[in-house]
Design an enzyme around this catalytic site. Structure first.
Site, PDB file in Angstrom:
ATOM      1  N   GLY B  17     -37.726 -19.119 -36.179  1.00 32.98           N
ATOM      2  CA  GLY B  17     -36.395 -18.540 -36.221  1.00 32.98           C
ATOM      3  C   GLY B  17     -35.324 -19.607 -36.122  1.00 32.98           C
ATOM      4  CB  VAL B  19     -31.393 -24.051 -33.974  1.00 34.00           C
ATOM      5  CG1 VAL B  19     -30.007 -23.917 -34.574  1.00 34.00           C
ATOM      6  CG2 VAL B  19     -31.375 -24.904 -32.717  1.00 34.00           C
ATOM      7  CB  SER B  24     -37.801 -22.783 -26.250  1.00 38.37           C
ATOM      8  OG  SER B  24     -37.965 -23.591 -27.397  1.00 38.37           O
ATOM      9  CG  ASP B  93     -41.208 -23.622 -29.083  1.00 35.94           C
ATOM     10  OD1 ASP B  93     -40.588 -22.755 -29.735  1.00 35.94           O
ATOM     11  OD2 ASP B  93     -40.635 -24.466 -28.373  1.00 35.94           O
ATOM     12  CG  ASN B 148     -34.109 -12.982 -27.995  1.00 29.44           C
ATOM     13  OD1 ASN B 148     -34.440 -12.247 -27.050  1.00 29.44           O
ATOM     14  ND2 ASN B 148     -33.804 -14.246 -27.837  1.00 29.44           N
ATOM     15  CB  ALA B 456     -48.303 -58.073 -75.065  1.00 29.45           C
ATOM     16  N   GLY B 457     -46.493 -58.686 -77.797  1.00 27.59           N
ATOM     17  CA  GLY B 457     -46.401 -58.570 -79.258  1.00 27.59           C
ATOM     18  C   GLY B 457     -46.305 -57.146 -79.761  1.00 27.59           C
ATOM     19  CB  SER B 526     -45.683 -47.208 -70.981  1.00 29.01           C
ATOM     20  OG  SER B 526     -46.300 -47.727 -72.127  1.00 29.01           O
TER      21      SER B 526
HETATM   22  N1  LIG Z   1     -28.134 -13.396 -23.635  1.00 30.82           N
HETATM   23  C1  LIG Z   1     -29.311 -13.875 -23.974  1.00 30.82           C
HETATM   24  N2  LIG Z   1     -29.484 -15.199 -24.139  1.00 30.82           N
HETATM   25  C2  LIG Z   1     -30.670 -15.664 -24.509  1.00 30.82           C
HETATM   26  C3  LIG Z   1     -31.765 -14.790 -24.720  1.00 30.82           C
HETATM   27  N3  LIG Z   1     -32.829 -15.548 -25.106  1.00 30.82           N
HETATM   28  C4  LIG Z   1     -32.410 -16.835 -25.111  1.00 30.82           C
HETATM   29  N4  LIG Z   1     -31.112 -16.917 -24.746  1.00 30.82           N
HETATM   30  C5  LIG Z   1     -30.323 -18.159 -24.640  1.00 30.82           C
HETATM   31  O1  LIG Z   1     -30.141 -18.739 -25.928  1.00 30.82           O
HETATM   32  C6  LIG Z   1     -30.112 -20.160 -25.823  1.00 30.82           C
HETATM   33  C7  LIG Z   1     -31.081 -20.787 -26.800  1.00 30.82           C
HETATM   34  O2  LIG Z   1     -32.408 -20.497 -26.397  1.00 30.82           O
HETATM   35  P1  LIG Z   1     -33.669 -21.362 -26.852  1.00 30.82           P
HETATM   36  O3  LIG Z   1     -34.847 -20.656 -26.312  1.00 30.82           O
HETATM   37  O4  LIG Z   1     -33.491 -22.789 -26.539  1.00 30.82           O
HETATM   38  O5  LIG Z   1     -33.591 -21.155 -28.428  1.00 30.82           O
HETATM   39  P2  LIG Z   1     -34.504 -21.786 -29.584  1.00 30.82           P
HETATM   40  O6  LIG Z   1     -33.697 -22.853 -30.222  1.00 30.82           O
HETATM   41  O7  LIG Z   1     -34.726 -20.663 -30.546  1.00 30.82           O
HETATM   42  O8  LIG Z   1     -35.765 -22.252 -28.970  1.00 30.82           O
HETATM   43  C8  LIG Z   1     -30.412 -20.511 -24.367  1.00 30.82           C
HETATM   44  O9  LIG Z   1     -29.213 -20.822 -23.718  1.00 30.82           O
HETATM   45  C9  LIG Z   1     -31.025 -19.234 -23.821  1.00 30.82           C
HETATM   46  O10 LIG Z   1     -30.804 -19.094 -22.458  1.00 30.82           O
HETATM   47  C10 LIG Z   1     -31.566 -13.386 -24.534  1.00 30.82           C
HETATM   48  O11 LIG Z   1     -32.479 -12.564 -24.687  1.00 30.82           O
HETATM   49  N5  LIG Z   1     -30.333 -12.993 -24.168  1.00 30.82           N
HETATM   50 MG   LIG Z   2     -36.648 -24.142 -29.076  1.00 29.68          MG
END
Ligand SMILES: Nc1nc2c(ncn2[C@@H]2O[C@H](COP(=O)(O)OP(=O)(O)O)[C@@H](O)[C@H]2O)c(=O)[nH]1
Ligand SMILES: [Mg+2]
Lengths: 264, 624
Positions: B17, B19, B24, B93, B148, B456-457, B526
């Site tokens: 997904g 960033v 994570s 991850d 999420n 070479a010709g 070539s």
């Molecule tokens: N409000 C809220 N924040 C979240 C949730 N899950 C992750 N975060 C926040 O989103 C940010 C990025 O999370 P991270 O896990 O590093 O994202 P990654 O780049 O996809 O691995 C962090 O500050 C987390 O605390 C959620 O379910 N709700």
């Molecule tokens: Mg991450």
């Protein structure tokens, strides 16, 4: 095929790739449980022999039992053993915490052997589940002339295609056990009947779970005196395997710094 | 307690997904809530978070590197074992940054299922689309969508449903049918390992329940046999063939075909050490077999049963995910790795490139870094393969550059239709056939590709032969390297890619002329064998490789244009024979040494060879 069969087949595949592509090649034999499994897998891959040397980078601080084990199985397994020693601790980066400094000696000793034998491939028995930075390793991990692990710039590795750059001064660390867990190692030891030093088994309520240098490794409380008992213990334990290794715990980044500098 | 329990291998699940959408965090939460963390880990995480002035940062569990923690971003994939009930998983991850796409693929390529994490408040973003596309290209069939951060949408059913619909539409475009959409909050733990009391309207499974439903990898033992040779060992006077069975089964006594040679041999034994004797082995096993008769296969040879042959072709249609920092262009050459085999290939065409904004396909002359495309690869020899199929190792091509670096993944789709690449220059509705033209001119067309070192010709001999052939009423012309470089190829330099393009254009023009019935003498250094193979591919039938052979010292002594002198003085670089390589043709159709005889003699030999090659044989029948 069960999970052990699959792990075994994958490791054999990796060892055969290394043997085909990297010359000269050597395997690190630290005399611990993982590297014994690795030697065993090499004998499986090459039908009873190890067609390259094994290396022991000797810190001079191993347990006497381990030296005895080494000499016995070098003979029994008909291994070609290369020995290397490590520089004194005074020559090591003084900014490292004490136990890490001790581990760094081994890095220096290893580097000297790689240089001496002009190795293109070094097989090492690290596993992903041992330590968080090892979880980010590649199966074939290229190391530049300074032997540094360039964590920010690792090559892609997928579909069983491994990096094999042939450049001056580059060597490859090959990690055939990367996907094994601690308990898999023990179950395989049990299944195959692989010999180990006694230190892994309980005496007077203590045993070693991981074996490093004498001065920086401590035993755990345990009554497990046989392989089967160790497996049973691992199925319930909650502590991590390297808890007894001082160097991992001195500071948050101690292990990463060691690894970046070329430690295993 | 007995330990001889049998277990299935771990099922790898990749978390992908954009960033910051919470990958994570999700994994940290999952491991924690399912009791998969070793003692002390949570305390460590709390300590590391506190040090950086953060609340508990679950992502630190996997973001173990200092730069990952300091910058709050995953750089490289982590694989972490994970137990759910009795079933083993490996959670991967993957980094969400575009810059680390190669690491994402490294983590994802062998996954059985993927969890696509999407910030429900923000919706799908660029890397969501890129990752979804990759899931398709690497063949992951089971996709669970985790919506999420629904805490930010106050767990509101309507708002979440709206966000979900947009994502569903996107995935549909990619033919990805997600098995589930799970509304969740990784940070708060809603619908991860336990049902959320804040979303009673949601009746579907939690994430852990969904993972338990992912099927185990399907067995491949019942498919036709594919055993790529990994190596051949000679131990104790016995020759053994080592390799991993990719699918199917090998039995002692089976007759197998060996690669493209087509030789057959019988499996005499399956060798092993410290293992029960085997008479049969199945997909996934790394085996060592002996063959009878004792033939010697090469690494890369594919062993299969005679009646179950794979696809065989020298032109392959392939998908592509491109990982090099510079764009890919037509004419570039690579090694194609396919299981243990390696083949020289050239990108013959870029057929379409995916535009990531809307996931539509377009024509383009290049594939950008981290781009996706469909391309045609031309190989210098026939390749045996099976079309890419998710859930198997079939067709998993990987492109490798000259430095052995992996630059792209190439799931092979199937043989390329040769006609489609040439439609533009040979209209199918032409009523004038090749035969008609040949009848009118009294000879057939053909391309005589004269390669050799500078000096070479090539040009001298081509011109001398041209006038002889013209005298014999043969319609002949010369395409000379210098002439091309002055006009048609004036935009090209001498980089490897440009040289290849130069060759490609010369070959394309030669083909057009040959199709009108002309005899074309191409005089072009070539230097690369791969480029000449490309020329052979482009021209097709009627291509003849002529090696104009003079050794380097002779050429340098002749130095008609003073170029060797300039190269030696360092005034020009990349000069073939001095500081750029020349691949001597291994099996030219005609070998013309120019060191000994006079120009007239050598030209006569060439003219005779050409005239014979294009002559209309008495027996030639009219083709329909
Ligand atoms: N409000 C809220 N924040 C979240 C949730 N899950 C992750 N975060 C926040 O989103 C940010 C990025 O999370 P991270 O896990 O590093 O994202 P990654 O780049 O996809 O691995 C962090 O500050 C987390 O605390 C959620 O379910 N709700
Ligand atoms: Mg991450």
């Amino acid at each position: 095929m069960d999970d052990l069969d699959q792990l075994e087949a994958q490791s054999i595949y990796i060892l055969r790739e290394a043997y085909r592509k990297l010359k000269p090649l050597a395997m690190l034999w630290s005399l611990g449980k993982d590297s014994n499994v690795m030697v065993w897998l090499a004998r499986k891959a090459f039908l009873g022999r190890v067609p390259f040397p094994v290396m022991h980078v000797d810190t001079g601080k191993k347990f006497p039992e381990m030296y005895r084990f080494r000499d016995e199985y070098t003979r029994k397994w008909e291994l070609e053993l290369l020995l290397g020693d490590c520089p004194p601790v005074e020559e090591i980066d003084p900014t490292l915490p004490p136990a890490a400094r001790s581990a760094a000696r081994k890095t220096a000793g290893l580097a000297a052997m790689i240089e001496k034998y002009k190795l293109e491939g070094v097989i090492a028995g690290i596993r992903r589940d041992e330590q968080a930075t090892r979880a980010k390793e590649r199966v074939f991990s290229p190391r530049g002339s300074s032997h540094k692990w360039d964590v920010r710039n690792q090559p892609p590795e997928f579909w069983d295609q491994y990096a094999t750059p042939h450049e001056e001064g580059v060597h490859i660390r090959v990690h055939p056990l990367l996907s094994w867990r601690e308990i898999d190692i023990w179950r395989y030891i049990e299944r195959e009947g692989i010999p180990l030093v006694d230190l892994y088994f309980s005496k007077n309520g203590k045993r070693y779970r991981s074996l490093g240098d004498q001065d920086i490794t401590s035993p755990i409380e345990s009554d497990a005196a046989t392989v089967a008992e160790v497996i049973a213990e691992l199925q319930t334990t909650r502590t991590s395997e390297r808890a007894g290794r001082a160097m991992d715990h001195e500071s948050e980044d101690a292990f990463e710094r060691l690894r970046v500098a070329g430690y295993l | 307690m007995s330990n001889d329990f049998r277990q299935d291998a771990a099922t790898p699940i990749v978390i992908v997904g954009h960033v910051d959408h919470g990958k994570s965090t999700l994994i940290g939460r999952l491991l924690h809530d399912t009791d998969n963390l070793p003692e002390g880990r949570v305390a460590q995480i709390i300590e590391s978070s506190r040090k950086r002035g953060l609340k508990v940062e679950w992502s630190f569990l996997l973001d173990s590197l200092q730069i990952e923690r300091d910058q709050g971003v995953t750089v490289d994939s982590t694989r972490i074992p994970f137990l759910l009930g009795n079933r083993q998983f490996v959670i991967v991850d993957a980094p969400g940054h575009r810059q680390f796409l190669r690491n994402m693929i490294t983590g994802a390529a062998d996954a059985e299922a993927a969890v696509l994490v999407i910030d429900a408040a923000e919706g799908a973003q660029e890397q969501t689309r890129r990752h979804a596309m990759l899931l398709r290209l690497i063949g992951i069939r089971h996709v669970i969508v985790l919506m999420n951060k629904v805490d930010l949408l106050e767990y509101d059913e309507q708002k979440i449903a709206a966000s979900e619909q947009a994502v569903a539409a996107l995935l549909k475009q990619l033919d990805i049918e997600p098995s589930l959409f799970i509304p969740a909050s990784a940070r708060e733990g809603d619908n991860i390992a336990s049902r959320s009391p804040k979303m009673e309207w949601y009746k579907g499974p939690t994430l852990t329940e969904a993972l338990a439903l992912v099927p185990s990898p399907a067995g491949r033992a019942d498919l036709p046999l594919r055993l790529p040779v990994q190596d051949v060992y000679r131990f104790d006077a016995k020759r053994v063939v080592a390799g991993r069975i990719e699918r199917g089964r090998v039995n002692v006594g089976d007759t197998l075909v060996i690669g493209t040679h087509g030789t057959t041999a019988r499996v005499a034994s399956i060798e092993g050490w410290h293992a029960a004797p085997q008479i049969s082995a199945v997909a996934g096993q790394s085996v060592a077999i002996t063959l009878e008769p004792d033939v010697i296969p090469d690494r890369g040879d594919l062993l299969h049963r005679p009646e179950e042959a794979p696809i065989r072709t020298a032109r392959i249609r392939s998908r592509l995910f491109w990982l090099r920092q510079e764009p890919l262009r037509v004419g570039e050459s690579f090694r194609l790795r396919l299981a243990t085999a390696e083949h020289q290939v050239t990108v013959a065409s870029i057929d379409s490139v995916v535009r990531l904004d809307d996931l539509t396909e377009h024509a383009s002359d290049h594939v950008p870094p981290e781009g996706f495309a469909e391309i045609t690869l031309a190989a210098s020899e026939s390749i045996l393969f099976d079309a890419f199929t998710p859930g198997t190792t079939d067709g998993r091509g990987v492109l490798v550059d000259r430095h052995q670096r992996i630059v792209g993944g190439a799931p092979l789709i199937g043989p390329a239709d040769i006609a489609s690449g040439t439609r533009a220059i040979h209209p199918t509705d032409s009523t004038v056939s090749l035969w008609d033209r040949a009848q009118a001119r009294g000879h057939r067309g053909g391309v005589f590709w004269m390669t050799g070192l500078p000096g070479a010709g090539k040009s001298t001999i081509a011109r001398a032969a041209e006038s002889r052939l013209f005298g014999q009423k043969i319609d002949v012309s010369v395409l000379d390297g210098d002439t091309l470089r002055a006009g048609l190829c004036a935009d090209l330099g001498f980089s490897e890619a440009d040289r290849t393009e130069n060759v490609r254009r010369a070959a394309a023009v030669a083909r057009i002329l040959a199709e009108t019935g002309q005899v074309v003498l191409v005089a072009l250094i070539s230097p690369r064998a791969a480029d000449r193979d490309l020329a052979r591919q482009v021209v097709g039938e009627g291509f003849h490789e002529v090696f104009v052979d003079a050794d380097q010292a002779t050429c340098e002594a002749r130095d008609p244009k003073g170029l060797y002198q300039a190269a030696r003085a360092g005034r020009i670089t990349g000069f073939t024979g001095i500081d750029a390589p020349y691949d001597v043709p291994a099996t030219p159709d005609l070998h013309l040494p120019t060191g000994a005889g006079s120009v007239a003699e050598v030209a006569e030999r060439l003219a005779t060879y050409v005239a014979d090659s294009v002559a209309l044989a008495e027996s030639t029948r009219r083709r329909s």
